[in-house]
Design a protein around this motif. Structure first.
Motif, PDB file in Angstrom:
ATOM      1  N   ILE A 127       3.430  11.840   3.882  1.00  0.00           N
ATOM      2  CA  ILE A 127       2.203  11.177   3.431  1.00  0.00           C
ATOM      3  C   ILE A 127       2.386   9.663   3.430  1.00  0.00           C
ATOM      4  N   LYS A 128       3.542   9.183   2.967  1.00  0.00           N
ATOM      5  CA  LYS A 128       3.814   7.738   2.930  1.00  0.00           C
ATOM      6  C   LYS A 128       3.734   7.118   4.321  1.00  0.00           C
ATOM      7  N   THR A 129       4.313   7.788   5.300  1.00  0.00           N
ATOM      8  CA  THR A 129       4.304   7.277   6.675  1.00  0.00           C
ATOM      9  C   THR A 129       2.888   7.201   7.221  1.00  0.00           C
ATOM     10  N   ARG A 130       2.073   8.190   6.903  1.00  0.00           N
ATOM     11  CA  ARG A 130       0.690   8.189   7.388  1.00  0.00           C
ATOM     12  C   ARG A 130      -0.143   7.097   6.716  1.00  0.00           C
ATOM     13  N   ARG A 162       0.846  -1.191   0.000  1.00  0.00           N
ATOM     14  CA  ARG A 162       0.000   0.000   0.000  1.00  0.00           C
ATOM     15  C   ARG A 162       0.885   1.246   0.000  1.00  0.00           C
ATOM     16  N   GLY A 163       0.607   2.160  -0.902  1.00  0.00           N
ATOM     17  CA  GLY A 163       1.417   3.373  -1.009  1.00  0.00           C
ATOM     18  C   GLY A 163       2.641   3.203  -1.891  1.00  0.00           C
ATOM     19  N   ALA A 164       2.671   2.112  -2.691  1.00  0.00           N
ATOM     20  CA  ALA A 164       3.841   1.848  -3.539  1.00  0.00           C
ATOM     21  C   ALA A 164       4.061   2.969  -4.558  1.00  0.00           C
ATOM     22  N   GLY A 165       2.974   3.460  -5.153  1.00  0.00           N
ATOM     23  CA  GLY A 165       3.101   4.542  -6.139  1.00  0.00           C
ATOM     24  C   GLY A 165       3.680   5.801  -5.511  1.00  0.00           C
ATOM     25  N   LEU A 166       3.171   6.122  -4.315  1.00  0.00           N
ATOM     26  CA  LEU A 166       3.662   7.300  -3.607  1.00  0.00           C
ATOM     27  C   LEU A 166       5.128   7.123  -3.198  1.00  0.00           C
ATOM     28  N   THR A 167       5.483   5.887  -2.816  1.00  0.00           N
ATOM     29  CA  THR A 167       6.869   5.605  -2.428  1.00  0.00           C
ATOM     30  C   THR A 167       7.808   5.789  -3.615  1.00  0.00           C
ATOM     31  N   ALA A 168       7.384   5.328  -4.792  1.00  0.00           N
ATOM     32  CA  ALA A 168       8.195   5.504  -5.997  1.00  0.00           C
ATOM     33  C   ALA A 168       8.341   6.991  -6.321  1.00  0.00           C
ATOM     34  N   MET A 169       7.245   7.748  -6.148  1.00  0.00           N
ATOM     35  CA  MET A 169       7.284   9.200  -6.397  1.00  0.00           C
ATOM     36  C   MET A 169       8.211   9.889  -5.402  1.00  0.00           C
ATOM     37  N   ARG A 170       8.304   9.357  -4.175  1.00  0.00           N
ATOM     38  CA  ARG A 170       9.187   9.926  -3.161  1.00  0.00           C
ATOM     39  C   ARG A 170      10.632   9.554  -3.436  1.00  0.00           C
ATOM     40  N   ASN A 171      10.863   8.280  -3.786  1.00  0.00           N
ATOM     41  CA  ASN A 171      12.224   7.789  -3.977  1.00  0.00           C
ATOM     42  C   ASN A 171      12.909   8.401  -5.197  1.00  0.00           C
TER      43      ASN A 171
END
Length: 267
Positions: free
Chosen positions: A202-205, A140-149
């Motif tokens: 956002i990812k952490t939340r 969950r949140g993989a897309g956001l994690t990729a956008m962060r990384n």
């Protein structure tokens, strides 16, 4: 003075010790020394596995991708941006691509966050049981994690290379000293943490939400902007730079110096 501080100060010494014991160790307050000590490191197993695999993958993989991109696109980058800027952008881009691939390790990161912020969700459950029952919800949140990384790793490797270039390192086979590697790592680490912070919040939340109560990143973002404003996206940035920064700087410095050493030895 806070209410909690007043409560501690106004109590007797023995009662104050009891209050501090519960404040520090929480549910492990009644346990022995070993139990209390381990309670100070929630999620250490997941955290250690994630960090070791992440560092090996990121710091070991980026030079491989960079070599490939330099051979294939190096001349184009030099022609378009100039040698120094082109070299920096190649390093940053290869780092960004490697950063996106870190999503594979997301389940370990998600379990680390849950162990630290919502341990009741993992209580009484084994690792195998969690992976079997939760499956892809751990991504969950993989897309956001990729956008962060992507921008975070771009800034890490790009900032590092730019700093080295400014110090004249890397040209004509000039190898960086420990000090130069440390300075370059410091520049890259601070840039990376700062750039990635909004999406990291956002990812952490997302990750701390219960398994059975997901919430989209956009929903969290809208509520955050409404309740906390723009500053909410950078909440915890200073403590993170102080706490995470030195660890990233240390590991990046050692990795770079050892990679440079072995490249010279194996030539």
């Amino acid at each position: 003075m806070s209410t909690e501080t007043k409560f501690i100060v106004l109590n007797s010494p023995s009662q104050t010790a009891t209050n501090l014991n519960h404040a520090i160790f929480k549910t492990s307050a009644a346990e022995g020394f070993a139990g209390k000590f381990m309670s100070l490191f929630p999620g250490i197993g997941f955290g250690a596995a994630y960090k070791i695999l992440q560092r090996v993958y990121k710091f070991g993989g980026q030079p491989v991708v960079l070599d490939y991109m330099t051979k294939k696109y190096g001349a184009d980058f030099d022609e378009r941006f100039g040698h120094k800027t082109g070299r920096t952008l190649l390093s940053a881009t290869s780092g960004s691509l490697i950063g996106i691939g870190e999503v594979v390790l997301l389940p370990l990161d998600a379990l680390k966050v849950k162990a630290q912020t919502a341990p009741e969700q993992l209580q009484g459950r084994g690792v195998v049981n969690i992976f079997m029952q939760e499956g892809f919800t751990l991504y969950r949140g993989a897309g956001l994690t990729a956008m962060r990384n992507a921008p975070g790793s771009f800034a890490l490797f790009g900032g590092n290379t730019a700093a080295k270039s400014a110090m004249g390192v890397g040209e004509d086979g000039v190898r960086a000293t420990w000090t130069q590697d440390a300075i370059a790592s410091c520049v890259g680490a601070v840039a990376s943490i700062t750039v990635a912070q909004p999406l990291d919040v956002i990812k952490t939340r997302i990750q701390k939400r219960p398994f059975d109560s997901p919430e989209s990143g956009m929903t969290i973002f809208r509520r955050l902007m409404q309740n906390e404003g723009l500053g909410g996206l950078f909440k915890g940035l200073t403590p993170k730079i102080i706490v995470v920064g030195p660890k990233l700087i240390f590991s990046f410095t050692v990795a770079q110096h050892l990679i440079g050493y072995f490249e010279q030895v194996l030539k």
